[in-house]
Design an enzyme around this catalytic site. Structure first.
Site, short mmCIF file in Angstrom:
data_model
loop_
_atom_site.label_atom_id
_atom_site.label_comp_id
_atom_site.label_asym_id
_atom_site.label_seq_id
_atom_site.Cartn_x
_atom_site.Cartn_y
_atom_site.Cartn_z
N CYS A 1 49.01 8.75 15.53
CA CYS A 1 49.14 10.06 14.88
C CYS A 1 49.24 9.96 13.36
O CYS A 1 49.12 10.97 12.66
CB CYS A 1 50.36 10.80 15.43
N HIS B 1 53.43 16.29 10.59
CA HIS B 1 52.70 16.05 11.84
C HIS B 1 53.19 17.07 12.86
O HIS B 1 54.40 17.30 12.99
CB HIS B 1 52.97 14.62 12.31
N ASN C 1 49.67 18.87 19.80
CA ASN C 1 49.67 17.62 19.03
C ASN C 1 48.25 17.05 19.04
O ASN C 1 47.79 16.56 20.06
CB ASN C 1 50.66 16.64 19.67
N1 COA Z 1 57.31 21.43 32.43
C1 COA Z 1 58.48 21.57 33.05
N2 COA Z 1 59.39 20.58 33.09
C2 COA Z 1 59.08 19.44 32.48
C3 COA Z 1 57.86 19.24 31.81
C4 COA Z 1 56.94 20.30 31.84
N3 COA Z 1 55.75 20.22 31.23
N4 COA Z 1 57.84 18.01 31.30
C5 COA Z 1 59.00 17.44 31.60
N5 COA Z 1 59.74 18.29 32.33
C6 COA Z 1 61.07 18.09 32.89
C7 COA Z 1 61.45 16.64 33.00
O1 COA Z 1 60.91 16.10 34.18
C8 COA Z 1 62.95 16.72 33.03
O2 COA Z 1 63.35 17.03 34.32
P1 COA Z 1 64.63 16.31 34.99
O3 COA Z 1 65.77 16.67 34.09
O4 COA Z 1 64.68 16.93 36.34
O5 COA Z 1 64.30 14.87 34.99
C9 COA Z 1 63.27 17.93 32.16
O6 COA Z 1 62.03 18.66 32.02
C10 COA Z 1 63.77 17.60 30.78
O7 COA Z 1 63.01 16.58 30.26
P2 COA Z 1 63.37 15.93 28.89
O8 COA Z 1 62.58 14.69 28.74
O9 COA Z 1 64.85 15.88 28.75
O10 COA Z 1 62.85 17.04 27.89
P3 COA Z 1 62.93 17.01 26.35
O11 COA Z 1 63.76 18.10 25.87
O12 COA Z 1 63.20 15.65 25.80
O13 COA Z 1 61.42 17.36 25.97
C11 COA Z 1 59.42 16.28 25.22
C12 COA Z 1 60.38 16.50 26.38
C13 COA Z 1 58.33 15.32 25.66
C14 COA Z 1 58.81 17.63 24.87
C15 COA Z 1 60.19 15.74 24.00
O14 COA Z 1 61.00 14.66 24.40
C16 COA Z 1 59.30 15.31 22.90
O15 COA Z 1 58.61 16.11 22.29
N6 COA Z 1 59.31 14.02 22.56
C17 COA Z 1 58.49 13.51 21.50
C18 COA Z 1 57.09 13.39 21.98
C19 COA Z 1 56.13 13.15 20.86
O16 COA Z 1 56.27 13.72 19.83
N7 COA Z 1 55.14 12.30 21.11
C20 COA Z 1 54.12 12.02 20.18
C21 COA Z 1 54.68 11.34 18.98
S1 COA Z 1 53.46 11.25 17.78
#
Ligand code: COA
Length: 322
Positions: free
Chosen positions: A113, A249, A279
């Site tokens: 990214c 970003h 993203n």
């Molecule tokens: N829809 C519904 N539920 C979802 C889901 C979706 N699309 N994706 C994940 N979940 C669920 C998970 O399975 C989890 O369930 P559980 O508690 O039963 O295990 C729950 O939602 C919470 O997941 P969690 O990982 O705690 O969510 P979060 O608040 O951390 O958000 C991201 C997840 C991926 C959005 C977040 O962590 C994020 O943006 N991380 C950075 C990713 C990024 O920027 N990547 C590229 C970098 S350049």
């Protein structure tokens, strides 16, 4: 001293738009979850026969037109992308040829990214040394082709697109400072498990998909983006309050809000496109820049800080007077 300055911007987004409601029909998710956890509402997705170089060519035409340049004026092409059309020749050579740019250095660069920030930093150095005068710099990604569309943890996050700029030699800055970095110890938190010399046989099968530990990536992203932004301002002796715009970003609106808070910047000074683009990896910053230039928010003479973070991890920032 020779400086570099952006003289034109352009973008291309694929025609097909996939909304959160469309995704509700594909995986167990909801528009509400995606919007509140990530800020994404819709994203553009390449057609099956559309490639990263197709998008680069269109974005580049708009940037050249905005800068008043023809292909003959360009003396270097640098493209940041993780999803080049082919393993070789490098994507910049394909784009150079398709645009009719005369023979010149053409560099394809991979920094996930952070690809555009790495590419812009490289172009700035070539201009400062006098080895280039007019560089076409692109960040582009066809990342949806790497997605496992049955994995709700990742498929809701990403989108495709390309953003381009023309960076020219200038008597005045222009680019004030570039800071890039990387720390390979974080490989396991964010990667794609297929490459040219490892696991190539898996490419194109459902065994290969983006591997991401979302929560851990989130934490490192917030602290690293805050640090790299502060370092850019400190090195230039510029206060946060002097900044007109932050163009971060566009991975997750919560990462962006946390970074802005660490910097003491109100969200009114932050360009947000994550809701419309998702993203788009290396394309995210130049897409957001072009949106804000063309809708009149980013104006000539304003102080703009761009920053990115991605797999590796890699990170970087560019502080400039637009
Ligand atoms: N829809 C519904 N539920 C979802 C889901 C979706 N699309 N994706 C994940 N979940 C669920 C998970 O399975 C989890 O369930 P559980 O508690 O039963 O295990 C729950 O939602 C919470 O997941 P969690 O990982 O705690 O969510 P979060 O608040 O951390 O958000 C991201 C997840 C991926 C959005 C977040 O962590 C994020 O943006 N991380 C950075 C990713 C990024 O920027 N990547 C590229 C970098 S350049």
């Amino acid at each position: 001293m020779i400086h570099s300055k952006i003289s034109g911007t352009g973008r291309y987004l694929p025609e097909r738009v996939l909304t959160n409601f469309d995704l509700e029909k594909m995986v167990e998710t909801t528009d509400e979850w995606i919007r509140t956890r990530t800020g994404v509402e819709r994203r553009h997705v390449c057609a099956d026969d559309e490639t990263t170089s197709d998008m680069c060519v269109e974005a580049a035409k708009h940037a050249m037109e905005a800068a008043g340049k023809t292909p003959a004026d360009v003396d270097m092409v640098i493209i940041g992308t993780t999803t080049p059309d082919l393993i070789f020749p490098n994507i910049a050579t394909l784009v150079q040829h398709r645009l009719g740019i005369p023979a010149c250095p053409a560099i394809g660069l991979e920094a996930a990214c952070t690809g555009f920030i790495y590419a812009l930093t490289t172009a700035d150095k070539y201009i400062q040394t006098g080895d280039a005068k007019c560089v076409l710099v692109i960040g582009a990604e066809c990342i949806t082709k790497l997605l496992d569309w049955s994995d709700r943890n990742t498929c809701v996050l990403f989108g495709d697109g390309a953003g381009a700029v023309i960076l020219e030699a200038s008597e005045e800055p222009g680019i004030i400072g570039c800071h890039i970095g990387a720390d390979g110890q974080y490989l396991d938190l964010l990667y794609y498990p297929v490459g040219a010399s490892k696991e190539l046989q898996k490419a194109g099968t459902d065994e290969a998909a983006i591997m991401m530990a979302g929560k851990e990536v989130f934490k490192v992203a917030v602290s690293t983006l805050g640090d790299v932004a502060s370092r850019a301002l400190e090195a230039a002796g510029i206060e946060q309050s002097e900044l007109d715009w932050l163009i971060p970003h566009q991975a997750n609106v919560r990462i962006i809000q946390a970074t802005a808070k660490r910097l003491g910047l109100p969200m009114e000074k932050v360009i947000l496109t994550v809701q419309d683009h998702g993203n788009t990896s290396a394309a995210s910053v130049p897409l957001a820049l072009d949106v804000a230039v063309r809708d009149g928010r980013v104006k000539p003479g304003q102080l703009v800080l761009m920053e990115a973070f991605g797999g590796g991890f890699t990170w970087g920032s560019v502080l400039m007077r637009f």
